[in-house]
Structures are given as C-alpha cells and as structure tokens.
Design an enzyme around this catalytic site. Structure first.
Site: not given
Length: 301
Positions: A133, A250, A72, A75
């Site tokens: 997320s 992140k 993720s 993202k």
C-alpha cells in the site's frame, strides 16, 4: 405393586418418547425448505456489500450506498486509471523523486520504501501500490500519468481522471481528492461503488495478477546503473492466506476510515466481490469479509 406401577410409567414414557420423536421427525421434514434459505450474516463494519461478479447482482447490503472514508482502498482507482491509459507500457521506467519520499514521511503514510533516484518500472510501481500500500508508489504513478507542466498540476489532473472514471462507471456516491486515500476531507465512496469499481478493474489481466500476489521482490535500477534488489513487499490482504479461493483485492485504514477491505474470491467457477468499510480492527475486517464471502457463495449455490 410397585413394580407394576413402574412398568406402566416406563411404558408411558416410551410412548411419549415415540410420539415426541414422530413430532420431531415431522417437524424436521416441514422445516427443511426454511433451512434452505441462507441466513443473513451480521458484520461489525458500518457498511458492507457483495455482488455476483458474473451478473452484477447484489448478494448482501448494509449501508451499501452510504458514503464513508475509504482509506487506501482508494488505490484500486489509482491502479484502474493507470491501467486504462492508452498504449500503456508497463516496463516504462519512472525515476523516484525526493518529493515522493518527503510526502510519505510528512504524512506518516504506508510506503513501498522506494529509493530516491532509482528507476522503477510502472509494473513494479503497481505492485508497490497494491501490496504494501505504498503512498510513495501512488504519488509516482499520479505524477507519471497526470498531465501538466508542474507536479501539482499533474497530480490534480490524475485525480480528475479518477473522478471521471468513477462517473463513467456509475459510482454515484464517490469522490476522490487524493491519489492514495490520504484525503483532504472529500475522499469518500460506498461499499456498492467500490465493488462496482473492483468488478471493472478485475477485467484487466495485470490488475488480477497484482492483487492476488502475496509477495513480490522488485529489482530496480540505481542512479549509477546497477541493480538494487528491494526488500520484499508483502500483501496486506490477509484473506489471500486465510480464505480458500481468495483472489484479492485491497486493504485500507485510517483515523476516519477505520478498517476497510475490498475482497474477491472464486470457488467452483463462481466469483463473489465485496467491500466492508469502517470495521473495528484488522482482524475484524477479515472476519466480516469472510462472513460475507461465505454468505455470497451459499446464495449462489
């Protein structure tokens, strides 16, 4: 006689101790410059990289250019593409489609638990994307900001924008085939490339605000026009609580990706940005990142 011998031994021992002390003192003086060098940390993650945000100079490298699955952390690029749209209206509303909900259920994916039929602003979707997320939020944003007459076409267009942005940023060892990191075998990047991306993304005020937020509660508009207060989204990045000066960025995980973290922190006016990919656990990626941040700040002085 015995006392005399003991006295001689004591005097000799004292002399040896004084000499040893002098040697140690001299050694300490001569060793000082060597101690000033910052020891390179050892991390469990397969790949790691840090840079000085101000100059872009590398501070640490481990398999920095080796392509690995990103999970993720993908993202970050999703958010970057959205925030790069011309005349972006962060308060524009997006209606949540059943396709987004079906997608996260089908893939057992992390989600923001968006409700079908609710109208959610682009700004709220960015929080849903980056804090819990949410792959449903990622899908909604790709559908909104891609071009085409069908959802599939719009998603393909959006992923195309992700790849062209990567190329423009000089991310030479990066390829995206998804909007959220649930790839089809061709979704990869490197510690260096993700750090380059993040350095660029952090120039955006909205991005900076979102990724340093620990929790966020969205108020959406239901089908009937009433207000729904969503369950609070909590940031999956534990460094925000555990590391002084942390400002993002992140997390990522998955069967291939293992445990990833793109991170940034500011201390004494200096910012270190970095990435660890394929660490062994949630706790270990945090430990790896902490080591690299401490190392980075030590090098910057």
């Amino acid at each position: 006689m015995k006392t005399g011998i003991q006295g001689i031994r004591l005097r000799r021992a004292a002399a040896v101790a004084v000499t040893a002390g002098a040697v140690l003192a001299t050694g300490a003086l001569t060793a000082a410059p060597a101690q000033a060098a910052v020891a390179t940390p050892s991390i469990v993650a397969k790949g790691g990289y840090t840079m000085d945000n101000a100059t872009g100079k590398s501070l640490y490298e481990k398999a920095a250019n080796t392509p690995l699955s990103t999970g993720s952390t993908t993202k970050i690029m999703t958010a970057k593409v959205v925030l790069s749209q011309p005349k972006l209206n962060l308060d524009a509303k997006v209606t949540i489609q059943k396709a987004y909900s079906d997608y996260v259920v089908r893939n057992n994916a992390s989600q923001a638990h968006l409700i079908v039929g609710d109208k959610v602003t682009v700004r709220q979707l960015l929080y849903g994307l980056m804090l819990p997320s949410g792959c449903d939020a990622a899908y909604a944003l790709a559908d909104k900001f891609g071009s085409g007459t069908t959802r599939d076409a719009r998603v393909k267009s959006f992923i195309g924008k992700m790849n062209s942005t990567a190329k423009n940023l000089g991310m030479k060892n990066t390829r995206f085939d998804s909007f959220d990191g649930i790839g089809k075998g061709s979704n990869y990047s490197t510690p260096r490339d993700l750090t380059i991306l993040t350095r660029s993304a952090l120039k955006d005020t909205t991005f900076r605000t979102v990724v340093k937020t620990k929790s966020y509660t969205a108020k959406t508009v239901t089908k009937t026009g009433s207000t729904r207060t969503m369950a609070t989204w909590t940031n999956t990045n534990t460094l925000l609580s555990s590391y002084k000066g942390a400002i993002g960025v992140k997390t990522g995980s998955g069967p291939q990706a293992k445990y990833c973290l793109v991170f940034a922190a500011t201390r004494n006016g200096k910012t270190v940005i970095g990435t660890v990919l394929a660490s062994s656990s949630v706790a270990q990626r945090g430990t790896d990142a902490t080591k690299l941040l401490n190392h980075g700040f030590a090098k910057l002085g």
